[in-house]
Design a protein around this motif. Structure first.
Motif, short mmCIF file in Angstrom:
data_model
loop_
_atom_site.label_atom_id
_atom_site.label_comp_id
_atom_site.label_asym_id
_atom_site.label_seq_id
_atom_site.Cartn_x
_atom_site.Cartn_y
_atom_site.Cartn_z
N UNK A 83 0.77 -1.31 0.07
CA UNK A 83 -0.06 0.04 -0.03
C UNK A 83 0.83 1.46 0.04
N UNK A 84 0.12 2.14 -0.64
CA UNK A 84 0.74 3.62 -0.14
C UNK A 84 2.11 3.80 -1.01
N UNK A 85 3.15 4.71 -0.37
CA UNK A 85 4.33 5.19 -0.96
C UNK A 85 5.19 4.10 -1.01
N UNK A 86 5.39 3.16 -0.02
CA UNK A 86 6.22 2.02 0.30
C UNK A 86 5.84 0.78 -0.40
N UNK A 87 4.87 0.73 -1.46
CA UNK A 87 4.44 -0.39 -2.30
C UNK A 87 5.73 -1.11 -2.77
N UNK A 88 5.59 -2.21 -2.48
CA UNK A 88 6.94 -3.08 -3.16
C UNK A 88 8.26 -3.17 -2.22
N UNK A 89 7.86 -2.72 -0.97
CA UNK A 89 9.08 -2.80 0.18
C UNK A 89 9.19 -4.10 0.65
N UNK A 123 9.45 -1.98 -9.80
CA UNK A 123 10.46 -2.17 -8.68
C UNK A 123 10.14 -2.76 -7.46
N UNK A 124 11.26 -3.44 -6.76
CA UNK A 124 11.00 -3.68 -5.37
C UNK A 124 12.20 -3.01 -4.72
N UNK A 125 12.04 -2.79 -3.32
CA UNK A 125 13.23 -2.27 -2.44
C UNK A 125 13.15 -2.92 -1.00
N UNK A 126 14.27 -2.69 -0.28
CA UNK A 126 14.47 -3.40 0.89
C UNK A 126 15.60 -2.61 1.60
N UNK A 127 15.41 -2.33 2.85
CA UNK A 127 16.47 -2.06 3.85
C UNK A 127 17.29 -2.98 4.32
N UNK A 128 18.48 -3.51 3.71
CA UNK A 128 18.92 -4.70 3.92
C UNK A 128 19.86 -4.40 5.16
N UNK A 156 21.12 1.08 14.01
CA UNK A 156 21.31 0.08 13.17
C UNK A 156 21.53 0.57 11.71
N UNK A 157 22.57 0.27 11.22
CA UNK A 157 23.03 0.45 9.82
C UNK A 157 22.13 -0.49 8.74
N UNK A 158 21.56 0.10 7.86
CA UNK A 158 20.97 -0.47 6.85
C UNK A 158 21.44 -0.15 5.59
N UNK A 159 21.02 -0.94 4.34
CA UNK A 159 21.27 -0.55 3.04
C UNK A 159 20.21 -0.64 2.37
N UNK A 160 19.63 0.51 1.94
CA UNK A 160 18.23 0.81 0.88
C UNK A 160 18.64 0.40 -0.19
N UNK A 161 18.32 -0.72 -0.78
CA UNK A 161 18.39 -1.25 -2.32
C UNK A 161 17.31 -1.44 -2.95
N UNK A 162 17.58 -1.44 -4.31
CA UNK A 162 16.42 -1.45 -5.18
C UNK A 162 16.65 -2.37 -6.23
N UNK A 163 15.81 -3.10 -6.90
CA UNK A 163 15.84 -4.14 -8.07
C UNK A 163 14.53 -3.63 -8.91
N UNK A 164 14.89 -3.34 -10.11
CA UNK A 164 13.95 -2.85 -11.24
C UNK A 164 13.39 -3.88 -11.61
N UNK A 165 11.93 -4.27 -11.71
CA UNK A 165 11.33 -5.58 -12.38
C UNK A 165 10.95 -4.97 -13.73
#
Length: 167
Positions: A83-89, A123-128, A156-165
Protein backbone atom coordinates in the motif's frame (compact mmCIF):
# COMPACT_ATOMS: atom_id res chain seq x y z
CA UNK A 1 9.03 -27.09 -3.35
CA UNK A 2 12.16 -28.73 -1.99
CA UNK A 3 15.22 -27.09 -0.51
CA UNK A 4 18.82 -27.89 -1.36
CA UNK A 5 19.10 -30.83 1.05
CA UNK A 6 15.85 -32.38 -0.15
CA UNK A 7 13.80 -31.74 2.96
CA UNK A 8 10.26 -31.00 1.85
CA UNK A 9 8.84 -27.57 2.53
CA UNK A 10 6.20 -25.52 0.86
CA UNK A 11 5.63 -21.81 0.42
CA UNK A 12 2.12 -20.63 1.24
CA UNK A 13 0.29 -17.34 1.71
CA UNK A 14 0.23 -15.96 5.23
CA UNK A 15 -2.52 -17.30 7.46
CA UNK A 16 -3.26 -15.75 10.85
CA UNK A 17 -3.13 -19.19 12.48
CA UNK A 18 0.65 -19.05 12.04
CA UNK A 19 1.10 -15.64 13.72
CA UNK A 20 2.41 -17.08 17.00
CA UNK A 21 4.94 -19.23 15.13
CA UNK A 22 6.06 -16.20 13.08
CA UNK A 23 6.53 -14.22 16.27
CA UNK A 24 8.67 -16.93 17.81
CA UNK A 25 10.69 -17.47 14.61
CA UNK A 26 11.41 -13.73 14.29
CA UNK A 27 12.66 -13.53 17.87
CA UNK A 28 14.66 -16.78 17.60
CA UNK A 29 16.26 -15.70 14.31
CA UNK A 30 17.30 -12.30 15.70
CA UNK A 31 18.63 -13.70 18.96
CA UNK A 32 20.45 -16.43 17.03
CA UNK A 33 22.62 -13.94 15.12
CA UNK A 34 26.33 -14.32 15.80
CA UNK A 35 28.10 -11.49 14.02
CA UNK A 36 30.54 -8.88 15.35
CA UNK A 37 28.35 -6.02 14.08
CA UNK A 38 25.47 -7.27 16.25
CA UNK A 39 26.46 -7.46 19.93
CA UNK A 40 23.87 -8.73 22.40
CA UNK A 41 22.62 -5.22 23.31
CA UNK A 42 21.77 -4.62 19.63
CA UNK A 43 20.03 -7.98 19.35
CA UNK A 44 17.99 -7.16 22.46
CA UNK A 45 17.00 -3.78 20.99
CA UNK A 46 16.02 -5.52 17.74
CA UNK A 47 13.91 -8.15 19.54
CA UNK A 48 13.89 -8.40 23.32
CA UNK A 49 10.94 -10.84 23.35
CA UNK A 50 8.50 -12.35 20.84
CA UNK A 51 5.88 -9.87 19.68
CA UNK A 52 2.22 -10.68 20.10
CA UNK A 53 0.41 -12.79 17.54
CA UNK A 54 -1.96 -9.83 17.14
CA UNK A 55 0.96 -7.66 15.95
CA UNK A 56 1.68 -10.04 13.06
CA UNK A 57 -2.00 -10.53 12.25
CA UNK A 58 -2.45 -6.76 11.91
CA UNK A 59 0.85 -6.35 10.03
CA UNK A 60 -0.15 -8.84 7.37
CA UNK A 61 -3.69 -7.57 6.94
CA UNK A 62 -2.19 -4.67 4.99
CA UNK A 63 0.93 -6.37 3.59
CA UNK A 64 1.44 -9.50 1.52
CA UNK A 65 3.38 -12.28 3.25
CA UNK A 66 4.46 -15.82 2.47
CA UNK A 67 5.58 -18.59 4.77
CA UNK A 68 7.93 -21.51 4.25
CA UNK A 69 6.36 -24.48 6.06
CA UNK A 70 7.91 -27.81 6.95
CA UNK A 71 5.19 -30.14 8.26
CA UNK A 72 3.00 -27.17 9.29
CA UNK A 73 5.93 -25.57 11.13
CA UNK A 74 6.97 -22.07 9.99
CA UNK A 75 10.65 -22.20 9.06
CA UNK A 76 10.83 -18.86 7.23
CA UNK A 77 8.79 -15.90 6.09
CA UNK A 78 8.96 -12.86 3.83
CA UNK A 79 6.63 -9.90 3.49
CA UNK A 80 6.03 -7.06 1.08
CA UNK A 81 4.37 -3.69 1.63
CA UNK A 82 1.45 -3.42 -0.81
CA UNK A 83 0.00 0.00 0.00
CA UNK A 84 0.77 3.65 -0.37
CA UNK A 85 4.24 5.09 -0.99
CA UNK A 86 6.13 2.01 0.26
CA UNK A 87 4.49 -0.35 -2.23
CA UNK A 88 6.95 -3.06 -3.17
CA UNK A 89 9.08 -2.66 -0.04
CA UNK A 90 10.30 -5.92 1.54
CA UNK A 91 9.86 -5.36 5.26
CA UNK A 92 10.80 -8.83 6.58
CA UNK A 93 12.79 -11.87 5.49
CA UNK A 94 13.68 -14.33 8.23
CA UNK A 95 14.60 -18.01 8.30
CA UNK A 96 14.82 -20.10 11.46
CA UNK A 97 18.50 -20.64 12.43
CA UNK A 98 18.14 -24.43 12.07
CA UNK A 99 17.10 -23.98 8.41
CA UNK A 100 19.50 -21.27 7.24
CA UNK A 101 21.93 -21.80 4.34
CA UNK A 102 19.51 -24.21 2.65
CA UNK A 103 18.05 -21.92 -0.04
CA UNK A 104 14.86 -21.07 1.84
CA UNK A 105 15.43 -17.29 1.82
CA UNK A 106 16.11 -17.46 -1.92
CA UNK A 107 12.97 -19.52 -2.54
CA UNK A 108 10.87 -17.09 -0.50
CA UNK A 109 12.34 -14.16 -2.42
CA UNK A 110 11.67 -15.83 -5.79
CA UNK A 111 8.06 -16.38 -4.76
CA UNK A 112 7.70 -12.72 -3.75
CA UNK A 113 9.36 -11.51 -6.95
CA UNK A 114 7.06 -13.64 -9.11
CA UNK A 115 4.04 -12.16 -7.33
CA UNK A 116 5.39 -8.58 -7.67
CA UNK A 117 5.92 -9.11 -11.40
CA UNK A 118 2.32 -10.35 -11.77
CA UNK A 119 1.19 -7.15 -10.02
CA UNK A 120 3.35 -5.13 -12.45
CA UNK A 121 5.34 -3.45 -9.70
CA UNK A 122 8.07 -1.43 -11.42
CA UNK A 123 10.59 -2.26 -8.69
CA UNK A 124 11.00 -3.78 -5.25
CA UNK A 125 13.14 -2.35 -2.48
CA UNK A 126 14.53 -3.29 0.92
CA UNK A 127 16.56 -1.91 3.79
CA UNK A 128 19.02 -4.79 4.02
CA UNK A 129 21.10 -5.55 7.08
CA UNK A 130 24.80 -6.39 6.92
CA UNK A 131 23.71 -10.04 6.97
CA UNK A 132 21.09 -9.89 4.22
CA UNK A 133 22.87 -7.45 1.89
CA UNK A 134 24.86 -10.20 0.06
CA UNK A 135 21.66 -12.16 -0.64
CA UNK A 136 19.92 -9.14 -2.13
CA UNK A 137 23.00 -8.26 -4.19
CA UNK A 138 22.95 -11.81 -5.63
CA UNK A 139 19.29 -11.28 -6.51
CA UNK A 140 20.08 -8.18 -8.57
CA UNK A 141 19.47 -5.39 -6.07
CA UNK A 142 21.67 -2.30 -6.22
CA UNK A 143 22.59 -0.05 -3.32
CA UNK A 144 20.79 3.28 -3.34
CA UNK A 145 21.97 4.68 -0.01
CA UNK A 146 23.03 3.75 3.49
CA UNK A 147 20.30 4.19 6.09
CA UNK A 148 20.27 4.39 9.86
CA UNK A 149 17.54 3.49 12.33
CA UNK A 150 17.41 4.08 16.07
CA UNK A 151 15.73 1.56 18.34
CA UNK A 152 16.01 1.36 22.13
CA UNK A 153 19.17 3.47 22.13
CA UNK A 154 20.90 1.39 19.46
CA UNK A 155 21.76 2.53 15.93
CA UNK A 156 21.21 0.04 13.14
CA UNK A 157 22.94 0.54 9.80
CA UNK A 158 20.95 -0.57 6.81
CA UNK A 159 21.40 -0.53 3.08
CA UNK A 160 18.47 0.78 1.06
CA UNK A 161 18.53 -1.32 -2.09
CA UNK A 162 16.34 -1.48 -5.17
CA UNK A 163 15.70 -3.97 -7.95
CA UNK A 164 13.94 -2.87 -11.10
CA UNK A 165 11.40 -5.40 -12.36
CA UNK A 166 10.09 -3.50 -15.37
CA UNK A 167 12.40 -1.68 -17.76
Amino acid sequence: MKNSINQPYQIVDFSSRYATQISQLYHTAVQGITHPRYPQQKLNAWSSAPRSAKFWQLQYKRNKAWLALDNHQVIGFISLETHFKHQGYIDCLYVHPDYQKQGIASALFQHLQHWALQQQYPFISVDASYLSKPLFEKKGFTLQQTSYQQKCGQTFTGFYMKKWLID
